[in-house]
Write an enzyme that holds these catalytic residues in place. Structure first.
Site, short mmCIF file in Angstrom:
data_model
loop_
_atom_site.label_atom_id
_atom_site.label_comp_id
_atom_site.label_asym_id
_atom_site.label_seq_id
_atom_site.Cartn_x
_atom_site.Cartn_y
_atom_site.Cartn_z
N GLU A 146 -51.06 -34.75 -28.85
CA GLU A 146 -52.08 -35.72 -29.29
C GLU A 146 -53.13 -35.99 -28.20
OE1 GLU A 146 -51.94 -36.25 -32.33
OE2 GLU A 146 -49.86 -35.75 -32.80
N LEU A 147 -53.37 -35.01 -27.36
CA LEU A 147 -54.34 -35.10 -26.25
C LEU A 147 -54.01 -36.24 -25.27
CD1 LEU A 147 -57.83 -34.28 -27.84
CD2 LEU A 147 -55.94 -32.77 -27.22
#
Length: 451
Positions: A146-147
């Site tokens: 999710e970065l």
């Protein structure tokens, strides 16, 4: 020189079945095979297969000028092999073009980077090996689950040998700065940081089909005008879920047609080219370090980690999982280790989110539970059974050592009983056959004497 970097996330978790309290200690299979296969096949038919076909056509049409990047989680790769091998083959065809880059990440799309540097590296190595196995590429660029990113996570990524990482261009981090430049890690400047342009990315990923949007409809020509707006911009990082194509934005919205026409519009009306993340890292120079003292992500309005760890249920479940890490390091059992990886998948904690108002619609997407409380209870039931199984391999206390020894004795006796039952059944069958043969012989003798 100016560049557009397209990156797509591909992830599917192994979803749990409804695992009841009374299943604990009795049934060690946790997964909803029907839901996993059904969802994977649905997304494959609507997104992965048609989108991969389109990307391959664009690469061939533009003869090396169109380039993209993917990160595919280990759990997604496993599901492709199980339920849709043609999807895996289509990704391999893209890899063979030489115009597609595959990024490294955590194998099970976990949040382990927030807990253990050692486990973090272990999962990343496992994933990199899978990427090399399937696609023949050794990843040079890292994308965290999710970065999720911070200065410390970036430093750990640099220590693993990666030359760049991609993350969110969060406004509260950048301030007046633009995401349209290359940055570097604040602790280790050798690690380059590509920051997502969330506005332009979300225009495609979320707002494309919104007829109430004041920019609707979005055309390739309009999009090119937007990226041409500031001549000083060097890089436009467009990072999004691959399910944008055909799943979040259905084919009827025109999303495939938009993507098909976009490269042509870029080449015709701008001086941008397309580049992969590793090419960006090689060809551009960082303008400055970016300081990210606390973890950010690409989720929700806050762009932080509260989507997964924002309430007490999530925090408790998350902490309990990683309390087992030292004991799991001593386990070599393949089945238990596989379940350990699946237990860490970030989706489990995402389902427990109570952010109903700010981003509720996003959190309900593909969520198999009716409430976050149901998600929590189901997960903790699975966790409880998993811990019981772990106790048989690595007992936690003196009492559990004794219980483990007793269980071992019981298991051995059960195996012996099964062996004896099999032997008895074989002897009975042999006796039955002998009796039948003897009867047959007597009948033959009687028949012969009458003649």
């Amino acid at each position: 020189m100016r560049a557009i970097c397209f990156y797509f996330q591909v992830h599917q978790p192994f979803r749990y079945r409804r695992y009841r309290f009374f299943d604990i200690g009795n049934d060690h299979y946790y997964y909803d095979d029907y839901a996993n296969e059904t969802i994977l096949r649905k997304v494959a038919d609507r997104c992965y297969l048609p989108a991969n076909k389109l990307m391959l056509e664009l690469i061939k049409k533009h003869k090396g000028k169109f380039k993209i990047a993917y990160s595919i989680t280990g759990t997604a790769l496993e599901q492709f092999e199980l339920y849709a091998p043609e999807v895996l083959k289509s990704f391999q065809e893209l890899a063979q073009t030489g115009q597609v880059e595959f990024l490294a990440e955590t194998y099970s799309n976990s949040l382990v980077s927030l807990k253990s540097k050692e486990l973090f590296q272990e999962q990343v190595n496992k994933h990199s090996e899978a990427i090399e196995h399937y696609f023949g590429q050794k990843p040079q660029v890292f994308r965290n689950t999710e970065l999720v990113y911070s200065d410390e996570i970036g430093a750990a990524v640099a220590d693993m040998g990666f030359k760049a990482v991609i993350t969110e261009g969060a406004k509260h981090i950048l301030g007046w700065k633009s995401p349209n430049f290359l940055y570097c890690n604040a602790i280790n400047p050798r690690l380059q940081v590509l920051m997502r342009n969330y506005k332009l990315s979300d225009d495609i990923a979320f707002r494309f089909s919104n007829q109430g949007w004041n920019e609707y409809p979005l055309t390739p020509e309009k999009f090119v005008q937007w990226i041409n707006h500031d001549e000083k911009d060097e890089i436009i990082n467009l990072f999004m879920d691959y399910e944008t194509f055909g799943e979040r934005q259905s084919e009827e919205t025109g999303i495939f047609r938009f993507m098909e026409q976009l490269p042509e519009a870029v080449f015709k009306d701008s001086n941008f080219k397309f580049a992969t993340p590793s090419e960006i890292a090689a060809e551009f120079q960082p303008v400055s370090a970016v300081s990210v003292p606390y973890a950010i992500s690409w989720a929700d309005e806050e762009r932080d980690i509260t989507a997964w760890l924002g309430n007490e249920m999530q925090q408790e479940a998350f902490d309990k999982v990683y309390q087992l890490k030292d004991r799991m390091a001593k386990v070599s059992d393949e089945a238990l280790n596989k379940d350990w990886h699946y237990l860490q998948v970030s989706d489990h904690f995402y389902y427990m989110s109570t952010k109903f108002f700010s981003d509720g619609e996003v959190h309900s997407y593909f969520n198999p539970y009716e409430s976050p409380y149901e998600a929590f209870i189901n997960f903790m039931n699975v966790y409880s059974d998993f811990k019981l199984r772990l106790n048989t391999f690595v007992p936690e206390s003196e009492l559990e050592v004794k219980l483990a020894a007793l269980n071992k004795v019981l298991d051995e006796k059960e195996e012996k009983l099964k062996k004896y039952e099999l032997e008895i059944a074989q002897l009975q069958a042999r006796k039955k056959r002998k009796k039948a043969n003897d009867k047959s012989k007597k009948t033959s003798i009687k028949t012969g004497s009458k003649k």
